[in-house]
Design a protein around this motif. Structure first.
Motif, PDB file in Angstrom:
ATOM      1  N   PRO A 123       0.805  -1.219   0.000  1.00  0.00           N
ATOM      2  CA  PRO A 123       0.000   0.000   0.000  1.00  0.00           C
ATOM      3  C   PRO A 123       0.843   1.277   0.000  1.00  0.00           C
ATOM      4  CG  PRO A 123       0.059  -0.954   2.198  1.00  0.00           C
ATOM      5  CD  PRO A 123       0.829  -1.887   1.314  1.00  0.00           C
ATOM      6  N   MET A 124       0.329   2.284  -0.671  1.00  0.00           N
ATOM      7  CA  MET A 124       0.920   3.625  -0.697  1.00  0.00           C
ATOM      8  C   MET A 124      -0.194   4.598  -0.305  1.00  0.00           C
ATOM      9  SD  MET A 124       3.892   2.817  -1.961  1.00  0.00           S
ATOM     10  CE  MET A 124       4.428   1.176  -2.473  1.00  0.00           C
ATOM     11  N   PHE A 125       0.195   5.795   0.110  1.00  0.00           N
ATOM     12  CA  PHE A 125      -0.809   6.726   0.638  1.00  0.00           C
ATOM     13  C   PHE A 125      -0.629   8.119   0.050  1.00  0.00           C
ATOM     14  CE2 PHE A 125       0.149   3.329   3.464  1.00  0.00           C
ATOM     15  CZ  PHE A 125      -1.081   2.899   3.941  1.00  0.00           C
ATOM     16  N   ARG A 126      -1.706   8.641  -0.548  1.00  0.00           N
ATOM     17  CA  ARG A 126      -1.646  10.023  -1.044  1.00  0.00           C
ATOM     18  C   ARG A 126      -2.982  10.685  -0.740  1.00  0.00           C
ATOM     19  NH1 ARG A 126       1.149   9.127  -7.088  1.00  0.00           N
ATOM     20  NH2 ARG A 126       2.826   7.801  -6.306  1.00  0.00           N
ATOM     21  N   TYR A 127      -2.909  11.884  -0.178  1.00  0.00           N
ATOM     22  CA  TYR A 127      -4.142  12.584   0.170  1.00  0.00           C
ATOM     23  C   TYR A 127      -4.669  13.285  -1.080  1.00  0.00           C
ATOM     24  CZ  TYR A 127      -7.441  14.970   3.164  1.00  0.00           C
ATOM     25  OH  TYR A 127      -8.598  15.409   3.750  1.00  0.00           O
ATOM     26  N   GLU A 128      -5.263  12.493  -1.981  1.00  0.00           N
ATOM     27  CA  GLU A 128      -5.809  13.054  -3.217  1.00  0.00           C
ATOM     28  C   GLU A 128      -7.321  13.111  -3.080  1.00  0.00           C
ATOM     29  OE1 GLU A 128      -3.811  12.181  -6.951  1.00  0.00           O
ATOM     30  OE2 GLU A 128      -3.212  10.279  -6.077  1.00  0.00           O
TER      31      GLU A 128
END
Ligand code: HAM
Length: 421
Positions: free
Chosen positions: A112-117
């Motif tokens: 998993p990767m995380f980006r506040y999009e």
């Protein structure tokens, strides 16, 4: 009643049987194909020092400026959830592999990767990537090999409706000259740019080329092209990549406007774009990053890699397309304690069957056991109660046709083995 806690916006639970199966298949194909090409799995922590991504991905990128999940730990150290995998793998490579005489390594990762999009179809705040990073060589054949691997991977999953776009970003010297020209050009047309793009002009004019703002599009179309700033060496490298791709039979188009959203690239960059995905159409992207290892404190080691978005890829797949076959589901319903003991004694053999098996414990009624079997989607139910024990049989019920037959208890495993062989 206390309030329900729900999953965070843009972060999804994955539990539907078919979807889970599809994810598992994609992951196992990836392991198989990439390990065969000499890549070893690496699992890095999900949390890293914020500085790693600031220096790795680039301080003026959208990802670092706006999209990171950053927080202070109890010791006031700034940490971030990883927004991508490359920076972490480079950190780990420097930490564990650069003492060796030969500074090379081939790694793949899944996670998993995380980006506040802004979440929408194909764009999530927690998403999953399969990525490959290859350290040690600057050869154009390797760029083509990486692209070929990705192409092969998609095709082995029966995905064919995609396009490969490639470009060269030149070396950092070519880019400096290009950036200066871009800055000059956009400054002259500053007031024809959208508001956000005017701000980008100061921070990172390259990003304007990625802009979706309709106001800016006419100016963007007239902007200088990076291809006119490429040095002879990078042009030769890029032409060689194209030659290798042609020889490998991988179709591609050159998109001279493609810059990608991360700062570490130079020379070759590429994206696999699906014709079936709508707005979020990039399945995978990558490129060469010959300076990142050094800029994160390691020696000079050239590298190239890519990452593929699992959510986007799996949305193109179906169980039929993958030829996934479900194992038959067999439910063992014991109606009395003796039958429970009987099924329990058979558990080791039951688990050897070429089937999904579930033993139902507890003395509920036949009706409730049958309901549970149906809810689970059992195709076969094996019943045993007092009268069956007396006759030394078990009842085998076909849930689809509702027909049933009695089988001698000592033949049960043989009978099932034949049925599911
Ligand atoms: P990226 O283009 O930012 O590159 O992401 C790679 C892929 O991850 C995208 O093509 C897309 O499929 C998926 N992806 C990105 N953001 C989201 C999101 N918010 N929701 C769903 N899927 C998403 C990188 O991350 C580089 N680290 C790739 C790389 C590896 N370059 C060299 N090595």
């Amino acid at each position: 009643m206390s309030q329900k806690i729900r999953a965070i916006k843009g972060m999804e639970d994955l539990f539907e049987e078919q979807s889970v199966k599809i994810w598992q298949r994609v992951e196992s194909e990836a392991r198989c194909l990439f390990e065969a090409a000499g890549f070893q799995e690496i699992r890095t922590p999900i949390v890293e020092e914020t500085a790693l991504f600031e220096r790795g991905v680039g301080e003026t990128t959208e990802i670092v400026e706006k999209e990171m999940y950053t927080f202070l730990d109890r010791n006031d150290k700034s940490l971030s959830l990883r927004p991508e995998g490359t920076a972490s793998v480079v950190r780990a490579f420097i930490e564990h592999f650069t003492d060796h005489q030969v500074q090379e390594g081939r790694f793949y990762y899944i996670g998993p990767m995380f980006r506040y999009e802004n979440p929408q179809k194909g764009r999530y705040r927690q998403f999953h990537q399969i990525g490959l990073e290859c350290f040690g060589q600057d050869h154009p054949g390797l760029d083509a090999e990486m692209i070929f691997l990705l192409d092969q991977f998609l095709r082995c999953l029966n995905v064919h409706d995609f396009e490969l776009k490639i470009n060269s970003l030149g070396s950092s010297e070519c880019r400096q000259a290009y950036l200066a020209a871009l800055k000059e050009y956009f400054s002259e047309h500053r007031f024809q740019l959208g508001e956000e793009d005017q701000r980008r002009l100061e921070r990172n004019p390259l990003r304007i080329l990625d802009s979706k703002d309709p106001t800016s599009q006419t100016v963007i179309e007239g902007a200088p092209h990076l291809r006119d700033f490429l040095s002879e060496e990078t042009q030769t490298h890029f032409l060689a990549v194209q030659e290798f791709l042609k020889n490998l039979g991988v179709p591609f188009t050159v998109d001279s406007r493609m810059v990608r959203g991360l700062d570490y690239y130079e020379k070759t960059v590429f994206e696999f774009v699906s014709t079936e995905l709508g707005a979020q159409n990039s399945i995978a992207g990558g490129g060469r990053y010959n300076r990142l290892v050094k800029s994160l404190g390691g020696p000079v080691v050239p590298a190239v890699g890519f990452a593929l978005g699992m959510e986007r890829l799996t949305s193109l797949l179906s169980a039929e397309k993958l030829g996934l076959k479900n194992l038959p589901k067999v439910f063992f319903a014991a109606l009395d304690e003796d039958s429970e003991k009987y099924f329990a004694s058979k558990l080791p053999e039951i688990r050897q069957l070429n089937a999904m098996t579930m033993v139902d414990w507890g003395s509920t009624s036949l009706k409730s056991k049958m309901k549970r079997a149906a809810r689970w989607g059992a195709q076969w139910v094996l019943l045993s109660g007092e009268s069956e024990r007396e006759k030394s049989v078990v009842v085998v019920r076909d849930m689809e046709s509702s027909s049933q037959e009695e089988v001698p208890a000592h033949d049960m495993i043989d009978f099932l083995q034949k049925k599911f062989s």
